[in-house]
Design a protein around this motif. Structure first.
Motif, PDB file in Angstrom:
ATOM      1  N   ALA A  67       0.898  -0.870   0.076  1.00 45.33           N
ATOM      2  CA  ALA A  67       0.455  -0.054   0.435  1.00 45.33           C
ATOM      3  C   ALA A  67       1.006   1.091   0.077  1.00 45.33           C
ATOM      4  N   VAL A  68       0.105   2.698   0.043  1.00 49.30           N
ATOM      5  CA  VAL A  68       1.364   3.501  -0.404  1.00 49.30           C
ATOM      6  C   VAL A  68       0.263   4.534  -0.078  1.00 49.30           C
ATOM      7  N   ARG A  69       0.376   5.807   0.643  1.00 51.68           N
ATOM      8  CA  ARG A  69      -0.381   6.845   1.292  1.00 51.68           C
ATOM      9  C   ARG A  69       0.393   7.685   1.453  1.00 51.68           C
ATOM     10  N   ASN A  70       0.923   8.579   0.260  1.00 54.27           N
ATOM     11  CA  ASN A  70       2.135   9.325   0.424  1.00 54.27           C
ATOM     12  C   ASN A  70       3.015   8.845   0.217  1.00 54.27           C
ATOM     13  N   ASN A  71       3.759  10.017   1.802  1.00 54.36           N
ATOM     14  CA  ASN A  71       4.986   9.111   1.529  1.00 54.36           C
ATOM     15  C   ASN A  71       5.524   7.853   2.246  1.00 54.36           C
ATOM     16  N   GLU A  72       4.484   6.817   2.669  1.00 56.33           N
ATOM     17  CA  GLU A  72       4.479   5.864   3.219  1.00 56.33           C
ATOM     18  C   GLU A  72       4.543   5.121   2.169  1.00 56.33           C
ATOM     19  N   ILE A  73       4.884   3.783   2.262  1.00 60.92           N
ATOM     20  CA  ILE A  73       5.079   2.689   1.600  1.00 60.92           C
ATOM     21  C   ILE A  73       4.456   1.762   2.784  1.00 60.92           C
ATOM     22  N   PHE A  74       3.768   0.475   2.498  1.00 56.04           N
ATOM     23  CA  PHE A  74       3.355  -0.644   3.242  1.00 56.04           C
ATOM     24  C   PHE A  74       3.424  -1.873   2.451  1.00 56.04           C
ATOM     25  N   LEU A  75       3.632  -2.968   3.645  1.00 56.22           N
ATOM     26  CA  LEU A  75       4.031  -4.443   3.084  1.00 56.22           C
ATOM     27  C   LEU A  75       2.475  -4.977   4.394  1.00 56.22           C
ATOM     28  N   MET A  76       1.708  -5.244   3.265  1.00 54.63           N
ATOM     29  CA  MET A  76       0.243  -5.517   3.949  1.00 54.63           C
ATOM     30  C   MET A  76      -0.154  -7.320   4.169  1.00 54.63           C
ATOM     31  N   SER A  77      -0.372  -7.748   4.874  1.00 55.76           N
ATOM     32  CA  SER A  77       0.206  -8.798   5.004  1.00 55.76           C
ATOM     33  C   SER A  77      -1.535  -9.409   4.274  1.00 55.76           C
ATOM     34  N   GLN A  78      -1.281 -10.903   4.812  1.00 54.50           N
ATOM     35  CA  GLN A  78      -2.034 -12.343   4.094  1.00 54.50           C
ATOM     36  C   GLN A  78      -2.327 -12.916   4.770  1.00 54.50           C
ATOM     37  N   PRO A  79      -3.961 -13.273   4.392  1.00 55.15           N
ATOM     38  CA  PRO A  79      -5.152 -14.282   5.619  1.00 55.15           C
ATOM     39  C   PRO A  79      -3.395 -15.414   6.035  1.00 55.15           C
ATOM     40  N   ARG A  80      -2.976 -16.364   6.780  1.00 51.90           N
ATOM     41  CA  ARG A  80      -2.980 -16.664   7.694  1.00 51.90           C
ATOM     42  C   ARG A  80      -3.903 -17.471   9.186  1.00 51.90           C
ATOM     43  N   PRO A  81      -3.232 -18.386   9.449  1.00 52.82           N
ATOM     44  CA  PRO A  81      -4.140 -18.756  10.796  1.00 52.82           C
ATOM     45  C   PRO A  81      -3.387 -17.929  12.099  1.00 52.82           C
ATOM     46  N   ILE A  82      -4.236 -17.297  12.742  1.00 55.67           N
ATOM     47  CA  ILE A  82      -4.048 -17.104  13.933  1.00 55.67           C
ATOM     48  C   ILE A  82      -4.712 -17.599  14.974  1.00 55.67           C
ATOM     49  N   ARG A  83      -4.912 -18.637  15.212  1.00 61.48           N
ATOM     50  CA  ARG A  83      -5.545 -19.304  16.853  1.00 61.48           C
ATOM     51  C   ARG A  83      -6.296 -20.658  16.142  1.00 61.48           C
ATOM     52  N   SER A  84      -6.154 -21.535  16.548  1.00 62.79           N
ATOM     53  CA  SER A  84      -7.352 -22.683  16.746  1.00 62.79           C
ATOM     54  C   SER A  84      -7.834 -23.395  18.200  1.00 62.79           C
ATOM     55  N   VAL A  85      -8.664 -23.693  17.748  1.00 61.90           N
ATOM     56  CA  VAL A  85      -9.152 -25.114  18.787  1.00 61.90           C
ATOM     57  C   VAL A  85      -9.771 -26.119  18.119  1.00 61.90           C
ATOM     58  N   GLN A  86      -9.800 -26.921  19.324  1.00 64.37           N
ATOM     59  CA  GLN A  86      -9.482 -28.799  18.602  1.00 64.37           C
ATOM     60  C   GLN A  86      -9.849 -29.529  19.857  1.00 64.37           C
ATOM     61  N   ARG A  87     -10.429 -30.315  19.410  1.00 69.73           N
ATOM     62  CA  ARG A  87     -11.357 -31.182  20.269  1.00 69.73           C
ATOM     63  C   ARG A  87     -11.066 -33.068  20.148  1.00 69.73           C
ATOM     64  N   SER A  88     -10.943 -33.595  20.501  1.00 70.00           N
ATOM     65  CA  SER A  88     -10.243 -34.871  19.489  1.00 70.00           C
ATOM     66  C   SER A  88     -11.581 -35.338  19.811  1.00 70.00           C
ATOM     67  N   GLU A  89     -12.380 -35.435  20.676  1.00 70.44           N
ATOM     68  CA  GLU A  89     -13.910 -36.003  20.178  1.00 70.44           C
ATOM     69  C   GLU A  89     -14.997 -35.398  18.904  1.00 70.44           C
ATOM     70  N   GLY A  90     -14.294 -34.713  18.111  1.00 67.31           N
ATOM     71  CA  GLY A  90     -14.660 -33.634  17.354  1.00 67.31           C
ATOM     72  C   GLY A  90     -16.244 -32.705  17.261  1.00 67.31           C
ATOM     73  N   TRP A  91     -16.838 -32.309  16.918  1.00 71.86           N
ATOM     74  CA  TRP A  91     -17.224 -30.820  17.681  1.00 71.86           C
ATOM     75  C   TRP A  91     -19.074 -31.040  16.919  1.00 71.86           C
ATOM     76  N   THR A  92     -19.676 -30.439  18.491  1.00 75.74           N
ATOM     77  CA  THR A  92     -21.182 -30.693  17.514  1.00 75.74           C
ATOM     78  C   THR A  92     -21.494 -28.770  17.630  1.00 75.74           C
ATOM     79  N   PRO A  93     -22.736 -29.076  17.186  1.00 77.49           N
ATOM     80  CA  PRO A  93     -22.832 -27.444  17.481  1.00 77.49           C
ATOM     81  C   PRO A  93     -23.130 -26.764  18.155  1.00 77.49           C
TER      82      PRO A  93
END
Length: 301
Positions: A245-271
Motif C-alpha cells: 500500500a502507498v499512502r502519501n510518503n508511506e509504503i506498507f507491506l500488507m498482511s495476507q490471510p493466515r491462521p492466527i488461532r485454533s481450537v481442537q477437540r479429539s472427539e469432534g465438534w457439535t453445534p
C-alpha cells in the motif's frame, strides 16, 4: 530503470494511471497508454485523455502510443496487448489500473451496478493478464502490477462490488505469481491511497466521511508511481506475490490471510460445543468491523 522495456498501463488517461505512465516513460520505458476516456461510472468514450498522455510522454522525449479498447471486453484486452507488440515488438510489463465505481450500500445495490464494476476491475485484470501471459511465458520474463484497494483488504461502506473485485484481484495476482514464477514472471499488487476522480465519487454524507476524503486530497497520484516503476523493473526481480500500500510518503507491506488461532477437540465438534467452547475461545482474536479509514486513522505524512 526501465530502459528499453515495453509497458502497458490501463486506465492511464488520468489520475494514478497517468502518473504511472509518465513515470515509466521518464525511466526509459515505451508505453501503451490505454484509456477508453469514460466517466468514473464507465459512461461515454473519448480518445482524448489517452492521446493527451501520449503527447505528454512524447514532449518528454519518450515513446508512447494510445489505445482506447475496454479491458472489460476479452477481444479488447487482446487488442491492448497487440498494440504493444505491434508498436514496440514486445511486452515486458502490465500495470492493471483501469477501474470504475458504482458505489451503493449493499441492500440497495443493483445487479447492473455489481456486474459493471466486477467486469472492469476483476474481469479486466484477468483479460489483460491472460492476453499477455503467452508473451511473458515465451520470453521467460515479465512483470504484473495490479491495483487493489484497502476497501477490499480491510473494508469500506457502500462498496461491496468494488471491494469484492479488489480483493479478488489480490487472489488473482497470487495465483499468477505461483503459476508463472517458473517463467520468471512476477505479479504484485498495490493498494493506492490517492485523490482521483474515483475517490471523488465516494459518498460524503457524514462529517467523518467528509474528513476522510479531505485527508485523501493531500495524497496525489504521483505518490504511487515510484513503487509501481520499481516493481516493474529488474531491481525488484526477487519481489513476487506481495501486496503493498502507498499512502502519501508511506509504503506498507500488507498482511495476507493466515491462521492466527485454533481450537481442537479429539472427539469432534457439535453445534452446541462450538457455541460453548470454540467461539468463546476464539473470540479474543476476532476482527472488528473496521473500515480502511479506521485502520489508517493517522494523518498522512
Amino acid at each position: 530503470m526501465l530502459m528499453g522495456k515495453s509497458v502497458i498501463v490501463t486506465g492511464a488517461g488520468g489520475g494514478i494511471g497517468r502518473d504511472i505512465a509518465l513515470a515509466m516513460a521518464r525511466e526509459g520505458a515505451k508505453v501503451v497508454v490505454n484509456d477508453i476516456g469514460a466517466s468514473v461510472a464507465g459512461e461515454g468514450q473519448d480518445a482524448g485523455p489517452a492521446q493527451a498522455v501520449v503527447n505528454e510522454i512524447k514532449a518528454l522525449g519518450g515513446e508512447a502510443v494510445a489505445n482506447t479498447d475496454s479491458v472489460s471486453d476479452q477481444a479488447g484486452a487482446a487488442r491492448i496487448v497487440s498494440t504493444a507488440v505491434e508498436a514496440f515488438g514486445r511486452v515486458d510489463v502490465v500495470i492493471n489500473n483501469a477501474g470504475i465505481l458504482r458505489d451503493r450500500f449493499f441492500h440497495k445495490m443493483s445487479a447492473e451496478e455489481w456486474d459493471s464494476v466486477i467486469k472492469v476491475h476483476l474481469y479486466g485484470t484477468f483479460y489483460v493478464s491472460r492476453a499477455v501471459a503467452p508473451h511473458f511465458k515465451e520470453q521467460e520474463s515479465g512483470a504484473f502490477v495490479h491495483m487493489t484497494s484497502t476497501s477490499g483488504l480491510v473494508g469500506n461502506f457502500g462498496q461491496a462490488n468494488y471491494s469484492a473485485a479488489k480483493l479478488g484481484i489480490t487472489a488473482l495476482s497470487k495465483s499468477i505469481a505461483l503459476d508463472m514464477n517458473k517463467f520468471n514472471v512476477r505479479s504484485n499488487c498495490i493498494a493506492p491511497f490517492a485523490w482521483s476522480r474515483m475517490i471523488g465519487s465516494i459518498p460524503t454524507e457524514t462529517p467523518a466521511e467528509q474528513a476522510r476524503v479531505d485527508r485523501m486530497k493531500q495524497m496525489t497520484p504521483a505518490k504511487i508511481a515510484p513503487l509501481a516503476v520499481c516493481l516493474a523493473s529488474d531491481a525488484a526481480a526477487d519481489v513476487n506475490g506481495q501486496v503493498f500500500a502507498v499512502r502519501n510518503n508511506e509504503i506498507f507491506l500488507m498482511s495476507q490471510p493466515r491462521p492466527i488461532r485454533s481450537v481442537q477437540r479429539s472427539e469432534g465438534w457439535t453445534p452446541q460445543s462450538v457455541a460453548a467452547h470454540a467461539l468463546p475461545a476464539l473470540k479474543a482474536s476476532f476482527f472488528a468491523l473496521d473500515r480502511s479509514g479506521d485502520v489508517f486513522s493517522w494523518d498522512p505524512v
